[in-house]
Write an enzyme that holds these catalytic residues in place. Structure first.
Site, PDB file in Angstrom:
ATOM      1  N   MET A  77       4.592  -0.819  -3.544  1.00 30.26           N
ATOM      2  CA  MET A  77       3.848   0.029  -4.476  1.00 30.26           C
ATOM      3  C   MET A  77       4.692   1.243  -4.871  1.00 30.26           C
ATOM      4  SD  MET A  77      -0.211  -0.242  -3.769  1.00 30.26           S
ATOM      5  CE  MET A  77      -0.330   0.869  -2.382  1.00 30.26           C
ATOM      6  N   GLY A  78       6.004   1.164  -4.629  1.00 32.61           N
ATOM      7  CA  GLY A  78       6.897   2.238  -5.031  1.00 32.61           C
ATOM      8  C   GLY A  78       6.913   3.397  -4.064  1.00 32.61           C
ATOM      9  N   LEU A 109       9.591   4.570  -2.728  1.00 32.85           N
ATOM     10  CA  LEU A 109      10.342   3.863  -1.690  1.00 32.85           C
ATOM     11  C   LEU A 109      10.910   4.818  -0.648  1.00 32.85           C
ATOM     12  CD1 LEU A 109      12.302   1.297  -3.911  1.00 32.85           C
ATOM     13  CD2 LEU A 109      10.061   1.020  -2.823  1.00 32.85           C
ATOM     14  N   GLY A 159      11.625   2.622   5.206  1.00 34.09           N
ATOM     15  CA  GLY A 159      10.915   1.416   5.614  1.00 34.09           C
ATOM     16  C   GLY A 159      11.068   0.314   4.583  1.00 34.09           C
ATOM     17  N   HIS A 160      10.845   0.674   3.307  1.00 34.89           N
ATOM     18  CA  HIS A 160      11.033  -0.304   2.233  1.00 34.89           C
ATOM     19  C   HIS A 160      12.486  -0.780   2.186  1.00 34.89           C
ATOM     20  CE1 HIS A 160       7.573   2.115   0.470  1.00 34.89           C
ATOM     21  NE2 HIS A 160       7.082   0.893   0.472  1.00 34.89           N
ATOM     22  N   GLN A 189      -6.924  -2.887  -4.844  1.00 30.95           N
ATOM     23  CA  GLN A 189      -7.037  -2.701  -3.398  1.00 30.95           C
ATOM     24  C   GLN A 189      -7.475  -1.296  -3.016  1.00 30.95           C
ATOM     25  OE1 GLN A 189      -2.742  -3.637  -2.983  1.00 30.95           O
ATOM     26  NE2 GLN A 189      -2.697  -2.019  -1.437  1.00 30.95           N
ATOM     27  N   GLY A 237       6.137  -5.580   6.060  1.00 34.49           N
ATOM     28  CA  GLY A 237       6.272  -4.777   7.270  1.00 34.49           C
ATOM     29  C   GLY A 237       5.118  -4.978   8.236  1.00 34.49           C
ATOM     30  N   GLN A 286      -2.973  -6.756   7.168  1.00 38.15           N
ATOM     31  CA  GLN A 286      -2.564  -7.270   5.863  1.00 38.15           C
ATOM     32  C   GLN A 286      -1.577  -8.426   6.034  1.00 38.15           C
ATOM     33  OE1 GLN A 286      -1.304  -4.640   2.422  1.00 38.15           O
ATOM     34  NE2 GLN A 286       0.719  -5.360   3.060  1.00 38.15           N
TER      35      GLN A 286
END
Length: 273
Positions: free
Chosen positions: A27-28, A30, A33-34, A58, A144, A150
């Site tokens: 979802m940007g 960043l 982690g991304h 969501q 992740g 999720q």
């Protein structure tokens, strides 16, 4: 790096790709982690696709959809540095129409923990992930472990729908002080940031108790809740990999999860035992 906005255009581009495709949906805003997911995708695939899309379905009414961090220019530079091949940046109208065929999360596992106080949240998550996987058609898709429920539901959807994609679980990346990296960490002021460290502290305490031979779930949860007292705790739960509640720790099959509000910011974290 090719930046593509429309789903049909991306599908056409990727049809000509030879070799494996690694996909990282985001979802940007960043962060490291991304970037760890992107690096893993880069190491394991011939072509890497990253998507940036703040998915409205969501978010529940009153949640932070409108103020969710959006840093597209910075994200583009990070993706270029990470040697991403395709960056997919659709608009809402590119993804959704007014009379959608819908996907529904499981009646039980989709409405516990994250789904309990956020009913319908996972409907939206599975809807967008299903769309993205169909658009990109990746060999491997990277998610992740911080969003553990999720991740479980996405794997369940892939299995239930016989989708031809390998879901790759990726470890949580933490700040030097132990706070799990999240795009929402930017909401925290200095005082709240210090309080937020109680979440990872409680998880470390749980891990230490287990190393010392404490296997009773209630004993571990009590210790964790004691540490978390200054926070607005939504849940502390201990489950197996199928998200069934446990009475005793099962080594190599347990996830310990925390959700709490620090000020107005809702944070989640977990540890896999």
């Amino acid at each position: 790096m090719r930046i593509v906005q429309h789903p049909i255009e991306l599908k056409k581009e990727l049809k000509n790709v030879k070799g494996s495709i690694g996909f990282v949906p985001t979802m940007g805003a960043l962060h490291e982690g991304h970037l760890s997911l992107i690096k893993k995708a880069r190491d394991e695939n011939d072509v890497v696709v990253v998507s940036i899309f703040v998915n409205p379905t969501q978010f529940l009414p009153g949640e932070d959809f409108n103020k969710y961090p959006r840093k597209l220019e910075a994200d583009i530079k990070l993706c270029e540095l990470a040697k991403v091949d395709f960056l997919f940046t659709p608009n809402i109208d590119d993804i959704y129409d007014k009379d959608e065929v819908l996907i529904k999360a499981p009646n039980i596992k989709g409405y516990i923990l994250e789904g309990f106080n956020r009913p319908g949240h996972f409907d939206g998550v599975l809807q967008i992930v299903n769309k993205l996987l169909n658009i990109v058609n990746p060999t491997n898709a990277y998610f992740g472990k911080k969003d553990a429920q999720q991740l479980y539901l996405i794997k369940k959807m892939v299995n239930n729908f016989y989708m031809d994609v390998n879901i790759v679980e990726c470890d949580i990346i933490r700040e030097k002080d132990g706070l799990a990296m999240s795009s929402r960490n930017v909401y925290l002021n200095d005082e709240e940031r210090q309080k937020a460290l109680l979440i990872s502290k409680s998880l470390k305490r749980a891990a230490k108790l287990i190393m010392q031979g404490v296997m009773n779930v209630q004993d571990i949860k009590s210790e964790m809740l004691n540490i978390l007292k200054p926070l607005d705790v939504e849940y502390v739960e201990i489950v197996n990999r199928n998200f069934d509640k446990l009475d005793k720790i099962e080594i190599d099959y347990t996830i310990i999860l925390v959700a709490a509000k620090v000020g107005t910011t809702r944070l989640i974290d977990n540890i896999w035992i």
